[in-house]
Structures are given as C-alpha cells and as structure tokens.
Scaffold this active site. Structure first.
Site, mmCIF file in Angstrom:
data_model
loop_
_atom_site.group_PDB
_atom_site.id
_atom_site.type_symbol
_atom_site.label_atom_id
_atom_site.label_comp_id
_atom_site.label_asym_id
_atom_site.label_seq_id
_atom_site.Cartn_x
_atom_site.Cartn_y
_atom_site.Cartn_z
ATOM 1 N N LYS A 6 6.726 -5.278 -1.953
ATOM 2 C CA LYS A 6 6.214 -3.882 -2.469
ATOM 3 C C LYS A 6 7.185 -2.924 -2.451
ATOM 4 C CE LYS A 6 1.874 -1.350 -1.618
ATOM 5 N NZ LYS A 6 1.256 -1.335 -2.905
HETATM 6 N N1 PPE Z 1 -1.588 -5.135 -6.697
HETATM 7 C C1 PPE Z 1 -0.832 -3.974 -6.791
HETATM 8 C C2 PPE Z 1 0.342 -4.147 -7.773
HETATM 9 C C3 PPE Z 1 -0.930 -3.112 -5.756
HETATM 10 O O1 PPE Z 1 -0.061 -2.167 -6.001
HETATM 11 C C4 PPE Z 1 -1.877 -3.450 -4.783
HETATM 12 C C5 PPE Z 1 -1.998 -2.003 -3.773
HETATM 13 C C6 PPE Z 1 -2.534 -4.256 -4.501
HETATM 14 C C7 PPE Z 1 -2.328 -5.408 -5.588
HETATM 15 C C8 PPE Z 1 -3.446 -4.581 -3.597
HETATM 16 O O2 PPE Z 1 -3.002 -4.926 -2.568
HETATM 17 P P1 PPE Z 1 -3.661 -4.486 -1.007
HETATM 18 O O3 PPE Z 1 -3.717 -3.249 -0.817
HETATM 19 O O4 PPE Z 1 -2.644 -5.253 0.129
HETATM 20 O O5 PPE Z 1 -5.048 -5.174 -0.897
HETATM 21 N N2 PPE Z 1 -1.959 -0.956 -4.285
HETATM 22 C C9 PPE Z 1 -1.844 0.261 -3.538
HETATM 23 C C10 PPE Z 1 -1.060 1.401 -4.105
HETATM 24 C C11 PPE Z 1 -1.850 2.365 -4.858
HETATM 25 C C12 PPE Z 1 -1.167 3.675 -5.351
HETATM 26 O O6 PPE Z 1 -1.548 4.080 -6.453
HETATM 27 O O7 PPE Z 1 -0.308 3.846 -4.707
HETATM 28 C C13 PPE Z 1 -2.912 0.401 -2.719
HETATM 29 O O8 PPE Z 1 -4.110 0.252 -2.874
HETATM 30 O O9 PPE Z 1 -2.939 1.018 -1.428
#
Ligand code: PPE
Length: 327
Positions: free
Chosen positions: A155
């Site tokens: 990430k």
């Molecule tokens: N895909 C992406 C590209 C992504 O950034 C997130 C989280 C997810 C999937 C879901 O992952 P998880 O949170 O582990 O279930 N995106 C984060 C950032 C949002 C932002 O605008 O900053 C979040 O949801 O915290």
C-alpha cells in the site's frame, strides 16, 4: 483541539508534526501507509483488525526495501496510544512510513525512514446515504497498474496517483466512485475499495493477481459470507458482468460495506442495497458497532484512566526495583 500525532516514537502536538520539502517522499511518492478504523462499540472503544493492518504495513515496507526501526507489535501499541491520547472513540487511524530528507535523486537508500501515526474523525466515506441506499459509479477509463509496474500488495503512496485520477474522473462526471479494470481488461477494484458481485446467490471478487490491494475488509467479508453458507470465488470477471449482477458492493476500511446501485447508468438489481449485501453489512456492523466479536477481530483501546494505572504500576515496579538495588 486537533489530536496529537505519534512521530518517530514520541507523541507530538498536531502543529509540530512537520517534514521538510526536500523529503524524498514529496518528490517520489515513497511512503507506505495504512487506514484503520477504531469503533465506539457497545462494549467499549476497539480497533478493527489491528494486527492484520500492521502486518500489511510491515509487508508494504519490506517490499519497498524500507528498514523500519519498529516491529509490528510496537506499531500496534503506538496506534493504540495515539487513539487513547486523542480522546476519540470512533476514529480513523493513519500510520505512514516514509523516506525523509537526505540525498536528492531517485535512489532512496541513504534517506532516513520515518514513521508517524495520525488519527481523526472520519464519517461515511462515500456520502451520508451511501451505506443505506448505495452509490452510483462508473467504470474508469484509467486501468489499474499492471503487475510488473508497481507492487499492488504494497500500500504505497505512489500507487495512489492512479487512484486519484480514477476518483477525480468519477467525481467530475457526477459519480461517487470509479471502478478500474486490470490491464488485461477484467474487473479489478475501486480507487479505494475492493469490489464484490452477487448473482444467483453466488459471490465473486477479483483475485489479487489482478493487481488489487489485498483488502482487510475484503478478507473479513469473504469469511463472513462463507460462514453464512455463501459460495465466494476469486476469479477473473468480465466488465459486463457488472451490468447483469443482482447486487454489487464495495468493501474497505473507510467505505466499510457500501452497496452500488448503478454502474455506467445501468441499474443494479432493484436500485438499492440488495439482501445479501445487507446481510453482510449487518454481520459486519454487529462486530464493529455492537462489539460481538466471534472472530477476535477487535483490539480494545485502553482508556486514559487505564493508561494512568499502567504508568503507576510501572513506576511502583521501578521504585521497588530501585529499592532492591539499594539493599
Ligand atoms: N483497494 C484500495 C485501492 C484501497 O485503497 C483500499 C483501502 C482497499 C482496496 C480496501 O482495503 P481495506 O481497507 O484493507 O479493506 N483504502 C483506504 C484509503 C482510503 C483513502 O481515501 O485514503 C481505506 O479504506 O482506508
């Protein structure tokens, strides 16, 4: 007052948590980060899947060859301390590990690796009504990066240049979010969420081989769905499967479980939150709102009073050690 920030091992007042414009991260996007939610559950303040998030942060750092001077457990504790010191119950936790100021140029090897953890209040990510009635989205003209370009299991801030293009396009076109296809043309994910489709009671989502972020909420939802008897498959899904799905939803820490009511102006199902989406949302909210936690996914946040007691105990402990030494 804004919450203090844990910065390189110390709690720092909000306004003092600053970095220099010549930090490597500013020029080259060289940071890795997490997004974690702390909830005000019926059984007390608790962080959802803290070890899972901090493990992914350590993985992200390793992939990017960053030597982090803290281990996973120390960062988990630091996150809890930051939440406790903020006095917030429900909040969003943002740990970041970044390359600081050192030499200029792409090569980051000689730049310091620095760490901070910030917290803030963050309500519904995709709009006030999103969790209840769903959102309108588009398929983006921007693709998700190819697997041999940027590592999606990390990430990394740099990956979010792509995500921001997707999000801006969607918002400027009047949609709440954009869905990216992989470079091979299959469904990947949203700019900040993983994507699920439901048809005839079967649930499908993209595999991590299509350069998606391996979401912690995605993993939780797969577990919740399978434990309720649903078949959940990770496989390559063609774009048009979106338009004929019975239900679609996004998952993410910020987005939680958000139903999608239309894509590219095709209405999905009855144009609101579908029954399987609602069942999974309820199962999720039962954990994070009511604190019913059969999977042991919650880590309690110590209250300031607990922290004082812990500090007093350790002072007493130190004093008795000092007494022993003086004997
Ligand atoms: N895909 C992406 C590209 C992504 O950034 C997130 C989280 C997810 C999937 C879901 O992952 P998880 O949170 O582990 O279930 N995106 C984060 C950032 C949002 C932002 O605008 O900053 C979040 O949801 O915290």
């Amino acid at each position: 007052m804004q919450a203090s920030i844990w910065f390189n091992g110390k709690m720092v007042p909000f306004e003092n948590a600053k970095i220099h414009v010549l930090s490597h991260v500013i020029h080259y996007g060289s940071s890795v980060f997490e997004g974690i939610r702390s909830y005000d559950t019926k059984k007390g303040h608790a962080v959802f899947r803290l070890p899972g998030h901090m493990r992914r942060l350590m993985d992200s750092a390793k992939i990017n060859r960053m030597d982090v001077p803290y281990d996973q457990t120390e960062l988990e504790q630091a996150a809890l301390d930051t939440v406790t010191s903020s006095g917030l119950g429900a909040c969003y936790i943002r740990p970041v590990i970044f390359r600081g100021m050192g030499s200029m140029g792409v090569n980051p090897i000689n730049n310091p690796v620095e760490t901070f953890i910030a917290v803030w209040e963050w309500g519904p990510y995709l709009g006030a009504d999103a969790l209840e009635h769903g959102i309108d989205v588009q398929v983006s003209s921007w693709a998700r990066m190819a697997p041999n370009t940027l590592p999606s299991l990390s990430k990394c801030a740099g990956n979010y240049v792509n995500a921001s293009l997707v999000k801006m396009d969607a918002v400027l076109n009047g949609y709440a979010e954009g869905i990216m296809l992989s470079t091979s043309g299959y469904l990947a994910e949203g700019s900040g969420e993983n994507l699920f489709l439901v048809r005839d009671g079967e649930i499908v989502t993209a595999p991590t081989s299509l350069s998606i972020l391996p979401g912690i909420t995605r993993d939780s939802v797969i577990r919740l769905a399978r434990d309720r008897g649903y078949s959940v498959e990770e496989r390559q899904i063609p774009r048009e499967a979106l338009y004929i799905a019975d239900e679609l939803f996004f998952t993410g820490t910020a987005a939680e479980i958000t139903p999608i009511r239309s894509v590219d102006k095709y209405t999905i199902g009855s144009g609101t939150c579908g029954p399987i989406t609602r069942e999974l949302q309820e199962a999720f909210f039962d954990i994070v709102h009511r604190g019913n936690d059969p999977y042991d996914w919650l880590t309690g946040v110590p209250s300031p009073a607990d922290e004082l007691t812990a500090a007093a105990v350790s002072i007493t402990h130190l004093e008795s050690k000092a007494e022993l030494q003086s004997i």
